[in-house]
Design a protein around this motif. Structure first.
Motif, PDB file in Angstrom:
ATOM      1  N   CYS A 110     -29.528  10.669  14.296  1.00  0.00           N
ATOM      2  CA  CYS A 110     -30.166  11.569  15.245  1.00  0.00           C
ATOM      3  C   CYS A 110     -29.216  11.867  16.415  1.00  0.00           C
ATOM      4  O   CYS A 110     -28.622  10.959  16.988  1.00  0.00           O
ATOM      5  CB  CYS A 110     -31.448  10.928  15.758  1.00  0.00           C
ATOM      6  SG  CYS A 110     -32.273  11.907  17.027  1.00  0.00           S
ATOM      7  N   ASN A 112     -30.099  12.837  19.244  1.00  0.00           N
ATOM      8  CA  ASN A 112     -30.754  12.491  20.495  1.00  0.00           C
ATOM      9  C   ASN A 112     -30.796  10.985  20.744  1.00  0.00           C
ATOM     10  O   ASN A 112     -30.458  10.524  21.823  1.00  0.00           O
ATOM     11  CB  ASN A 112     -32.170  13.073  20.487  1.00  0.00           C
ATOM     12  CG  ASN A 112     -32.868  12.903  21.817  1.00  0.00           C
ATOM     13  OD1 ASN A 112     -32.280  13.194  22.854  1.00  0.00           O
ATOM     14  ND2 ASN A 112     -34.092  12.413  21.793  1.00  0.00           N
ATOM     15  N   CYS A 113     -31.174  10.201  19.715  1.00  0.00           N
ATOM     16  CA  CYS A 113     -31.369   8.770  19.964  1.00  0.00           C
ATOM     17  C   CYS A 113     -30.512   7.878  19.070  1.00  0.00           C
ATOM     18  O   CYS A 113     -30.516   6.660  19.238  1.00  0.00           O
ATOM     19  CB  CYS A 113     -32.847   8.408  19.823  1.00  0.00           C
ATOM     20  SG  CYS A 113     -33.423   8.323  18.119  1.00  0.00           S
ATOM     21  N   CYS A 148     -36.203  13.426  13.362  1.00  0.00           N
ATOM     22  CA  CYS A 148     -36.147  11.988  13.628  1.00  0.00           C
ATOM     23  C   CYS A 148     -37.561  11.409  13.742  1.00  0.00           C
ATOM     24  O   CYS A 148     -38.378  11.912  14.499  1.00  0.00           O
ATOM     25  CB  CYS A 148     -35.369  11.765  14.926  1.00  0.00           C
ATOM     26  SG  CYS A 148     -35.298  10.045  15.445  1.00  0.00           S
ATOM     27  N   CYS A 151     -37.820   9.683  17.581  1.00  0.00           N
ATOM     28  CA  CYS A 151     -37.973  10.448  18.835  1.00  0.00           C
ATOM     29  C   CYS A 151     -38.482  11.879  18.624  1.00  0.00           C
ATOM     30  O   CYS A 151     -38.756  12.575  19.586  1.00  0.00           O
ATOM     31  CB  CYS A 151     -36.644  10.470  19.610  1.00  0.00           C
ATOM     32  SG  CYS A 151     -35.438  11.646  18.965  1.00  0.00           S
TER      33      CYS A 151
HETATM   34 FE   LIG Z   1     -34.127  10.422  17.476  1.00  0.00          FE
END
Ligand SMILES: [Fe+2]
Length: 160
Positions: A110, A112-113, A148, A151
């Motif tokens: 991911c 983002n995370c 994801c 998140c």
């Molecule tokens: Fe994520």
């Protein structure tokens, strides 16, 4: 030969796939994010432009090997790696032809995370069938696969 492949509007061409080895010319993929785990060594010869080969070291940390025109790099078998290219990057990759039943793996994390969001094993078979593009298409065609679960971030589709 780069001009010929460019004129065809393609980003890659298999140069040979015989005996024990295979080689292909490539310009890489825009905004590539997945990590490839190849059971065989991969040797890159950079012809033009720059390639930032992001790889995951034995301690699980991301590192970047910068490969400039005229340079070569060995990525040992089993090391997860993700070729991120700059403009006008062209390179040749030499690999071992896979044995029957051998598997390659592709993993996306991911944006983002950092959670692992998709991991797939494939028998690459005939490189002329562009198995890597097939894996990418399956991932990017399915929004569920690239969302994801931790998140909720959805990986965007890269430009053509
Ligand atoms: Fe994520």
């Amino acid at each position: 030969m780069v001009d010929e492949v460019k004129a065809e509007g393609k980003g890659r061409r298999v140069l040979w796939q015989d005996s024990e080895s295979l080689a292909f010319l490539s310009s890489g993929r825009k905004e590539r994010k997945d990590f490839h785990i190849d059971p065989s060594d991969e040797v890159t010869l950079q012809l033009s432009g720059v390639q930032n080969l992001v790889y995951i070291d034995s301690e699980g940390k991301q590192q970047t090997a910068v490969i400039k025109a005229g340079q070569m790099l060995l990525c040992p078998g089993g090391v997860p790696h993700s070729p991120r290219v700059e403009e006008n990057s062209w390179f040749i990759v030499f690999e071992r032809k896979r044995k029957s039943g051998e598997q390659d793996y592709f993993t996306w994390y991911c944006d983002n995370c950092g959670e692992k969001i998709y991991h797939v094993a494939v028998e690459v078979g005939d490189y002329r069938q562009d198995p890597v593009s097939q894996v990418h298409q399956r991932f990017y065609d399915d929004e569920r696969l690239r969302t994801c679960t931790k998140c909720g971030h959805t990986m965007p589709v890269p430009p053509p």
